[in-house]
Design a protein around this motif. Structure first.
Motif, PDB file in Angstrom:
ATOM      1  N   LEU A  38       1.649   0.727   1.239  1.00  0.00           N
ATOM      2  CA  LEU A  38       1.060   1.280   2.459  1.00  0.00           C
ATOM      3  C   LEU A  38       2.116   1.940   3.339  1.00  0.00           C
ATOM      4  N   ALA A  39       3.325   1.396   3.360  1.00  0.00           N
ATOM      5  CA  ALA A  39       4.398   2.017   4.139  1.00  0.00           C
ATOM      6  C   ALA A  39       4.702   3.410   3.592  1.00  0.00           C
ATOM      7  N   GLU A  61      -3.947  -3.152   5.466  1.00  0.00           N
ATOM      8  CA  GLU A  61      -3.336  -4.092   4.534  1.00  0.00           C
ATOM      9  C   GLU A  61      -4.269  -5.290   4.384  1.00  0.00           C
ATOM     10  N   ALA A 107      -0.798  11.607   7.197  1.00  0.00           N
ATOM     11  CA  ALA A 107      -1.234  10.230   6.955  1.00  0.00           C
ATOM     12  C   ALA A 107      -2.153   9.714   8.048  1.00  0.00           C
ATOM     13  N   ASP A 108      -2.052  10.296   9.247  1.00  0.00           N
ATOM     14  CA  ASP A 108      -2.905   9.813  10.346  1.00  0.00           C
ATOM     15  C   ASP A 108      -4.364  10.197  10.156  1.00  0.00           C
ATOM     16  N   THR A 165      -7.359   5.870   7.672  1.00  0.00           N
ATOM     17  CA  THR A 165      -7.182   4.533   8.240  1.00  0.00           C
ATOM     18  C   THR A 165      -6.607   3.638   7.158  1.00  0.00           C
ATOM     19  N   TRP A 166      -5.379   3.165   7.364  1.00  0.00           N
ATOM     20  CA  TRP A 166      -4.698   2.333   6.370  1.00  0.00           C
ATOM     21  C   TRP A 166      -4.827   0.872   6.768  1.00  0.00           C
ATOM     22  N   SER A 211       0.013   4.173  -2.688  1.00  0.00           N
ATOM     23  CA  SER A 211       0.789   5.009  -1.769  1.00  0.00           C
ATOM     24  C   SER A 211      -0.003   6.204  -1.261  1.00  0.00           C
ATOM     25  N   GLY A 212      -1.318   6.238  -1.524  1.00  0.00           N
ATOM     26  CA  GLY A 212      -2.198   7.094  -0.758  1.00  0.00           C
ATOM     27  C   GLY A 212      -2.480   8.493  -1.261  1.00  0.00           C
ATOM     28  N   THR A 222     -10.837   5.199   4.412  1.00  0.00           N
ATOM     29  CA  THR A 222     -10.080   3.973   4.651  1.00  0.00           C
ATOM     30  C   THR A 222      -9.344   3.618   3.367  1.00  0.00           C
ATOM     31  N   ARG A 266       1.816   5.728   4.692  1.00  0.00           N
ATOM     32  CA  ARG A 266       1.867   6.083   6.107  1.00  0.00           C
ATOM     33  C   ARG A 266       2.973   7.089   6.411  1.00  0.00           C
TER      34      ARG A 266
END
Length: 244
Positions: free
Chosen positions: A71-72, A87, A80-81, A84-85, A47-48, A62, A75
């Motif tokens: 990933l949702a 899948e 989040a922008d 680079t995400w 989840s980043g 990335t 984002r």
């Protein structure tokens, strides 16, 4: 569901709340920051959390993960922008894309099949430029972490952002050589009971070294803890820094 904490949106939020920023993230961020503004691959970014911190530190990041729900969640987070995400898996990576590749939170152990592990290492080798680093963590099998994966020792209460609580615990379901299978149970306030199953491979230091050498990597260091302690430290980790 297998690995539901990454694939079920409701459990992704639990995972996020359970695993906040920690010394694990500090270790990987410090490794990245040894070189300013590098191109970083966060393989198994979930989840980043770390990917976003890496981007905030000025790196070109990335985040790659096969789980759409994770990933949702990534984002949807602030800034989040800046990342680079993607899948997918390492097989989709092009040659020479990155200066650093990270696999955190024991992602390396989820590659249970040895052929899949070897292929992933070769894919990462291709995606890194000469001299680039691959850094990841794997639990030292000598510490037998799975002995503590039982309802008594692993139980915890996780509070979600909406103030509801989730009671969870883990139990081992099978130990087959170096592969440990387990289930994590989640009980929500509304009575919902969800279960996530998974298996991890516990590779020895020698096995990790051999697999990396076969993929074309050399070892720069292997630490036993998040403060870069020697192997065998109480943390029970194998923190590998390899070079392409």
């Amino acid at each position: 569901m297998e690995q539901a904490e990454f694939r079920d949106p409701r459990l992704v939020s639990v995972y996020d709340a359970e695993y906040g920023w920690s010394r694990i993230d500090e270790f990987f961020l410090a490794v990245a920051n040894e070189t300013p503004r590098v191109r970083v691959l966060d393989l198994g970014c979930g989840s980043g959390r770390l990917a976003l911190a890496l981007a905030a530190a000025g790196h070109q990041v990335t985040g790659l993960d096969p789980a759409a729900a994770s990933l949702a969640a990534a984002r949807a987070k602030p800034n989040a922008d800046a990342v680079t995400w993607v899948e997918g898996t390492a097989s989709s990576l092009r040659q020479g894309m990155f200066d650093l590749a990270l696999m955190t939170r024991h992602v390396a152990q989820f590659f249970v099949d040895e052929d899949e592990w070897a292929t992933t290492l070769r894919d990462l080798h291709r995606a890194l430029v000469p001299g680039a680093r691959l850094v990841f963590d794997s639990r030292d099998p000598r510490s037998r972490a799975w002995d503590r994966w039982n309802p008594e020792d692993s139980r915890s209460i996780v509070e979600l952002p909406d103030r509801t609580e989730v009671d969870l615990f883990t139990e081992v379901t099978d130990v087959d050589g170096s592969v440990v299978s387990f289930a994590t149970h989640y009980r929500f306030d509304d009575g919902t009971h969800l279960t996530s199953t998974a298996a991890l491979r516990f590779r020895t230091e020698d096995e990790l070294r051999d697999s990396l050498a076969a993929a074309g990597f050399s070892i720069r260091a292997v630490y036993g803890g998040w403060e870069r302690q020697p192997i065998g430290a109480a943390a029970g980790e194998l923190l590998v820094v390899a070079e392409r």
